[in-house]
Design an enzyme around this catalytic site. Structure first.
Site, PDB file in Angstrom:
ATOM      1  N   ASP A 233       0.859  -1.186   0.000  1.00 21.59           N
ATOM      2  CA  ASP A 233       0.000   0.000   0.000  1.00 21.59           C
ATOM      3  C   ASP A 233       0.894   1.235   0.000  1.00 21.59           C
ATOM      4  O   ASP A 233       1.793   1.362   0.848  1.00 21.59           O
ATOM      5  CB  ASP A 233      -0.907   0.010   1.233  1.00 21.59           C
ATOM      6  CG  ASP A 233      -2.001  -1.043   1.148  1.00 21.59           C
ATOM      7  OD1 ASP A 233      -2.074  -1.737   0.120  1.00 21.59           O
ATOM      8  OD2 ASP A 233      -2.768  -1.182   2.123  1.00 21.59           O
TER       9      ASP A 233
ATOM     10  N   ASP B 270     -15.291  -2.944  -1.388  1.00 18.17           N
ATOM     11  CA  ASP B 270     -14.953  -2.643  -0.001  1.00 18.17           C
ATOM     12  C   ASP B 270     -16.233  -2.278   0.727  1.00 18.17           C
ATOM     13  O   ASP B 270     -17.017  -1.449   0.242  1.00 18.17           O
ATOM     14  CB  ASP B 270     -13.959  -1.476   0.065  1.00 18.17           C
ATOM     15  CG  ASP B 270     -12.733  -1.720  -0.809  1.00 18.17           C
ATOM     16  OD1 ASP B 270     -12.259  -2.865  -0.837  1.00 18.17           O
ATOM     17  OD2 ASP B 270     -12.264  -0.766  -1.465  1.00 18.17           O
TER      18      ASP B 270
END
Length: 448
Positions: free
Chosen positions: A212, A333
């Site tokens: 990330d 998500d």
């Protein structure tokens, strides 16, 4: 003359791709193929074949004459969730360029595909052919395929309706074939013998180590909050190499700044990761239009993850999936089952399962499901939501969010044995913190 066949498992060389496109174009012009009546152009064909290599259920075979690709075919297996069809395969996209026919290339190619189907454990191979393709029908019949049905409205070409023939070949040996044929279920009979239970197919799960990116560095967030980030490395490319050297086969990269900004932000770091390893990279975060999708796939990213745009512009997802088969993934998500967008900053009223079904219909290759309340918290995956999603879909589901110890991966592996639609898992903080070693993770998942 030297005729050879092979299954393509890695990227094409420029010469091979050029020869394959030339042969395919000639085949389409000679009578159609791959669903095209007219060639779609070199760029579209290049995307098509490169995308095939990223679809686990499709095996692409080519036939060469003196080293030059002159034809191709695909062996297609049902999705892992189609347990009843686990022993079947389909031959599709089969052709030999007209300038290379009459040299035995077609026979060699079909034999290679049959051998490939056998090696996968398939017992039955099916194919369908236009009735006007008499040579191809004769070839399949000569290799033991049986004609079992005719589609009266198979295709519409040049203003004429063309029929299609359905053919099948039983690959099982003589003794096993007798068992298959002796217990065919009869409709409404009530007395047909029950088939033997299929052997369990436990192919393991793919580990996707997460990188990330925030401000050019590797970080991990807690519950998706940018202000709650833990910094791990200033060298994302070195981190990618470490994952490759440890035995990983894939990378999961997210541009966190891009997810909030709505456009790619950590461009130098992403390019460095792609250049640093030979691993397939799936990339998400801020990719919101075709220009960005084209840019990253042409830059060497293997698959693009579309998240917020899947909710706000489903037509773009459909367009991208058509343009890049096998290379578009939906990132779903959710907070407590409701879809979150804009880097998880906004929560919609849309249920995650509804969005997943829409994305499957749009043609995406897979779904990545993350329960945000667990992400980065190390408390374990939301196994119930993940399994429910996988049962509803016929495309693969990749689990994400909450892995904190080895037992969490073991629990997912156990559920995946009963829910084969779950094919992989993304792990981040637990790897960086040393709570799970890569070696142990790969061993538990049974696949890299």
């Amino acid at each position: 003359m030297s005729v050879t066949c092979e299954r393509i498992t890695s990227h094409f060389s420029p010469d091979d791709l050029e020869n394959l496109i030339e042969a395919t174009t000639a085949g389409i012009l000679d009578g159609g193929g791959f669903g095209w009546v007219q060639p779609p152009g070199n760029q579209a064909l290049a995307r098509y074949f490169e995308g095939l290599l990223l679809v686990p259920e499709r095996s692409l075979y080519v036939v060469r004459d003196e080293g030059v690709i002159c034809g191709a075919g695909q062996v297609v297996r049902p999705p892992a969730s189609y347990e009843a069809h686990a022993a079947t395969a389909n031959i599709t996209g089969f052709f030999v360029a007209p300038y290379a026919r009459g040299r035995g290339l077609g026979r060699a190619l079909v034999k290679a595909m049959l051998q490939g189907a056998r090696s996968l454990g398939c017992k039955v191979v099916n194919c369908d052919v236009r009735e006007t393709h008499a040579t191809a029908i004769g070839l399949f019949r000569s290799l033991g395929f049986e004609h079992w049905g005719t589609h009266p409205y198979y295709a519409r070409i040049g203003g004429q309706t063309v029929r299609g023939l359905f053919l099948s070949k039983l690959l099982a040996g003589e003794h096993e074939a007798a068992r298959w044929q002796s217990n065919i279920a009869l409709p409404d009979s009530g007395s047909a013998p029950a088939p033997a239970p299929a052997a369990s197919q436990d192919a393991g799960l793919t580990l996707y180590p997460a990188i990330d990116l925030k401000d050019g560095a590797c970080v991990r967030l807690r519950r998706g909050e940018m202000e709650d980030a833990t910094h791990y490395s200033d060298d994302p490319a070195a981190q990618a190499r470490m994952f490759e050297e440890a035995g990983c086969r894939h990378l999961h990269v997210v541009d966190l700044n891009g997810a909030f900004a709505g456009r790619s932000t950590n461009i130098p770091a992403i390019e460095a990761i792609v250049a640093a390893t030979n691993l397939p990279v799936q990339l998400g975060g801020g990719i919101r239009d075709m220009a960005a999708i084209d840019r990253w796939l042409e830059a060497g990213v293997s698959r693009v993850i579309l998240g917020s745009v899947a909710v706000k512009d489903p037509d773009l997802v459909r367009q991208a999936a058509r343009a890049y088969p096998g290379r578009i993934v939906a990132g779903i998500d959710a907070r407590m089952g409701r879809v979150a967008t804009e880097g998880w900053a906004e929560v919609s009223e849309l249920e995650a399962t509804d969005l997943a079904l829409r994305m499957e219909d749009a043609g995406v290759a897979a779904v990545i499901f993350t329960e945000i309340t667990r992400d980065g918290m190390l408390a374990g995956l939301d196994l119930d939501q993940t399994a429910d999603l996988a049962r509803r879909l016929s495309i693969p589901v990749i689990a994400s969010g909450g892995v904190g110890e080895l037992s969490h991966l073991q629990a997912l592996r156990n559920i995946a044995r009963d829910v084969p639609g779950i094919t992989g898992v993304i792990v981040g903080r637990a790897l960086y913190d040393g709570r799970i070693s890569l070696e142990d993770a790969l061993n538990v998942l049974g696949s890299c």
